[in-house]
Design a protein around this motif. Structure first.
Motif, PDB file in Angstrom:
ATOM      1  N   MET A 193      19.731  64.961  85.121  1.00  0.00           N
ATOM      2  CA  MET A 193      18.698  64.023  85.582  1.00  0.00           C
ATOM      3  C   MET A 193      18.324  63.041  84.477  1.00  0.00           C
ATOM      4  O   MET A 193      18.168  61.833  84.720  1.00  0.00           O
ATOM      5  N   GLY A 194      18.190  63.533  83.247  1.00  0.00           N
ATOM      6  CA  GLY A 194      17.853  62.655  82.127  1.00  0.00           C
ATOM      7  C   GLY A 194      18.939  61.639  81.853  1.00  0.00           C
ATOM      8  O   GLY A 194      18.648  60.458  81.583  1.00  0.00           O
ATOM      9  N   MET A 195      20.204  62.056  81.920  1.00  0.00           N
ATOM     10  CA  MET A 195      21.314  61.144  81.680  1.00  0.00           C
ATOM     11  C   MET A 195      21.372  60.053  82.744  1.00  0.00           C
ATOM     12  O   MET A 195      21.573  58.877  82.429  1.00  0.00           O
ATOM     13  N   ILE A 196      21.212  60.440  84.012  1.00  0.00           N
ATOM     14  CA  ILE A 196      21.263  59.452  85.090  1.00  0.00           C
ATOM     15  C   ILE A 196      20.086  58.488  84.992  1.00  0.00           C
ATOM     16  O   ILE A 196      20.223  57.281  85.227  1.00  0.00           O
ATOM     17  N   PHE A 197      18.913  59.002  84.598  1.00  0.00           N
ATOM     18  CA  PHE A 197      17.751  58.127  84.429  1.00  0.00           C
ATOM     19  C   PHE A 197      18.003  57.101  83.327  1.00  0.00           C
ATOM     20  O   PHE A 197      17.721  55.903  83.497  1.00  0.00           O
ATOM     21  N   TYR A 327      26.217  57.960  76.353  1.00  0.00           N
ATOM     22  CA  TYR A 327      25.775  58.968  77.317  1.00  0.00           C
ATOM     23  C   TYR A 327      26.034  60.390  76.837  1.00  0.00           C
ATOM     24  O   TYR A 327      25.225  61.295  77.087  1.00  0.00           O
ATOM     25  N   ILE A 328      27.167  60.627  76.148  1.00  0.00           N
ATOM     26  CA  ILE A 328      27.391  61.989  75.654  1.00  0.00           C
ATOM     27  C   ILE A 328      26.391  62.324  74.541  1.00  0.00           C
ATOM     28  O   ILE A 328      25.936  63.464  74.433  1.00  0.00           O
ATOM     29  N   SER A 329      26.016  61.323  73.738  1.00  0.00           N
ATOM     30  CA  SER A 329      24.998  61.568  72.706  1.00  0.00           C
ATOM     31  C   SER A 329      23.669  61.911  73.348  1.00  0.00           C
ATOM     32  O   SER A 329      22.974  62.848  72.919  1.00  0.00           O
ATOM     33  N   TYR A 330      23.284  61.164  74.379  1.00  0.00           N
ATOM     34  CA  TYR A 330      22.048  61.462  75.106  1.00  0.00           C
ATOM     35  C   TYR A 330      22.106  62.860  75.736  1.00  0.00           C
ATOM     36  O   TYR A 330      21.144  63.639  75.667  1.00  0.00           O
TER      37      TYR A 330
END
Length: 413
Positions: A193-197, A327-330
């Motif tokens: 959810m955090g990544m998509i946000f 995105y992978i870092s996030y």
């Protein structure tokens, strides 16, 4: 007469990791905070486990030697992983999703998966137990990162782009529910959810999804009796301090004994068979008892530095239009932040017990190795971003030829 000291051999990085003079090939704060947490964990596990090891395994150093080996193994894995180009992970992100799911399924097969305390989460590999959910978290982050790169416009403009990742996520969560591993369900769901946000989900979509997920997670929490009891004990552990609320009450006693500056390293009383799982899930309570609130807050500060650097590296990747790297870092930052917050929250009595380890500190090979691998991948992201900003073209080596030939890609390492 002048004395000349012998020249010490100079350490040189592998060719594919070098950058121009004056530039570090790694993020120093990320590396220092990682090593500080790993070494602190080794010290605290040594303190927390000696009496239990002497009683149950015939030697006080049983857990110390094992965790020392896990630390060395984690460093070795990190050294290997940091040399893998990021485009390799992106190229095989879909296959990684499949591998992660297969590992979760294999755990459920009798004779292969190991059951501990009512949960079947581990695959026995001789003297090492692989926790499949730890690998699955990395695989899910890789897949979602690749999906966001391919479908970024769709995610930002339509509901379909937001809903599609829920399909593979649902398969993962279903298998985790069968194990059961409720803590990993929470961490993976929050991470996705955090990544998509951060990928561009609209606020209304986020509120809607969070409401639905919260309802489902709440329903899962009360479907099994032991989870319902955990919630009840969390609300009032002192209602049954010698029964169901024993762990939480003993953890709170440890924090109370620690006061501001602790009872002194090695002087914990709660680790003497009062606090269960003192060297795994509740190592933070032992740390607070021996080093006090001051030491406990230093550990929190180290996690803040670690996670902040990962988010900043991800932000820099987005600025350089390297969205997969960002995105992978996030995603890895969300995983480490989620696990640290949940574990510390459980230890201080702010959350019900979940069975999640404290990243880089708790005893356990799978968690330590996977955490080190995630941080190594983020360090690789930082290295490739620096090269791009400085306009450096890395030299072609046998290592780069190997990855290019194996992946069928170019020599862009």
């Amino acid at each position: 007469m002048k004395l000349s000291l012998p020249k010490l051999p100079q350490f040189e990085l592998p060719t594919e990791l070098r950058v121009p003079q004056g530039t570090l090939p790694f993020d120093p704060l990320l590396l220092i905070s990682t090593l500080a947490l790993m070494l602190t964990g080794l010290v605290m596990i040594s303190s927390a486990s000696m009496d239990v090891a002497a009683e149950n395994f015939g030697g006080a150093f049983f857990f110390i030697f094992r965790h020392g080996f896990f630390v060395l193994l984690a460093i070795a894995v990190a050294v290997f992983v940091v040399r893998i180009p990021i485009h390799i992970w992106e190229r095989f992100s879909v296959w990684l999703l499949v591998i992660g799911f297969l590992l979760l399924v294999v755990v459920l097969i009798p004779g292969i998966g190991r059951e501990v305390n009512g949960s079947r989460r581990w695959i026995g590999l001789g003297g090492f137990n692989l926790q499949a959910s730890e690998v699955a978290k990395v695989c899910m982050v890789m897949f979602i990162s690749g999906y966001l790169v391919r479908r970024l416009h769709e995610v930002r403009s339509t509901w379909a782009g937001v809903v599609k990742p829920a399909i593979p996520l649902a398969f993962y969560l279903f298998v985790l529910y069968l194990e059961p591993d409720y803590g990993s369900i929470v961490v993976i769901t929050a991470t996705v959810m955090g990544m998509i946000f951060l990928g561009g989900m609209r606020l209304l979509q986020l509120v809607t999804v969070v409401s639905i997920v919260t309802t489902l997670v709440g329903a899962l929490a009360v479907t099994q009796e032991y989870r319902l009891k955990r919630l009840q004990n969390f609300l009032d552990p002192w209602a049954d301090p010698y029964g169901a609320g024993y762990q939480l009450s003993q953890a709170q006693i440890a924090f109370g004994r620690g006061e501001w500056f602790g009872a002194g390293l090695g002087n914990s009383i709660q680790k003497l068979f009062y606090l269960p799982e003192a060297h795994t899930d509740f190592v933070y309570s032992v740390l607070a008892e021996e080093l006090g609130l001051f030491g406990a807050m230093i550990v929190v500060l180290l996690y803040v530095v670690l996670i902040a650097r990962m988010f900043l590296i991800g932000r820099q990747a987005e600025k350089q239009q390297r969205f997969f790297m960002g995105y992978i870092s996030y995603g890895f930052a969300f995983i480490l932040a989620g696990q640290a917050m949940i574990n510390i929250g459980v230890n201080v009595g702010a959350l019900p017990t979940k069975g999640l380890t404290l990243p880089l500190m708790s005893y356990g090979g799978s968690s330590l190795v996977i955490c080190a691998a995630m941080i190594a991948i983020v360090q690789r992201v930082d290295l490739e971003l620096k090269r791009e900003r400085l306009g450096v073209q890395p030299k072609v080596t046998r290592w780069s030829r190997f990855w290019a030939r194996w992946s069928g890609g170019a020599l862009n390492v």
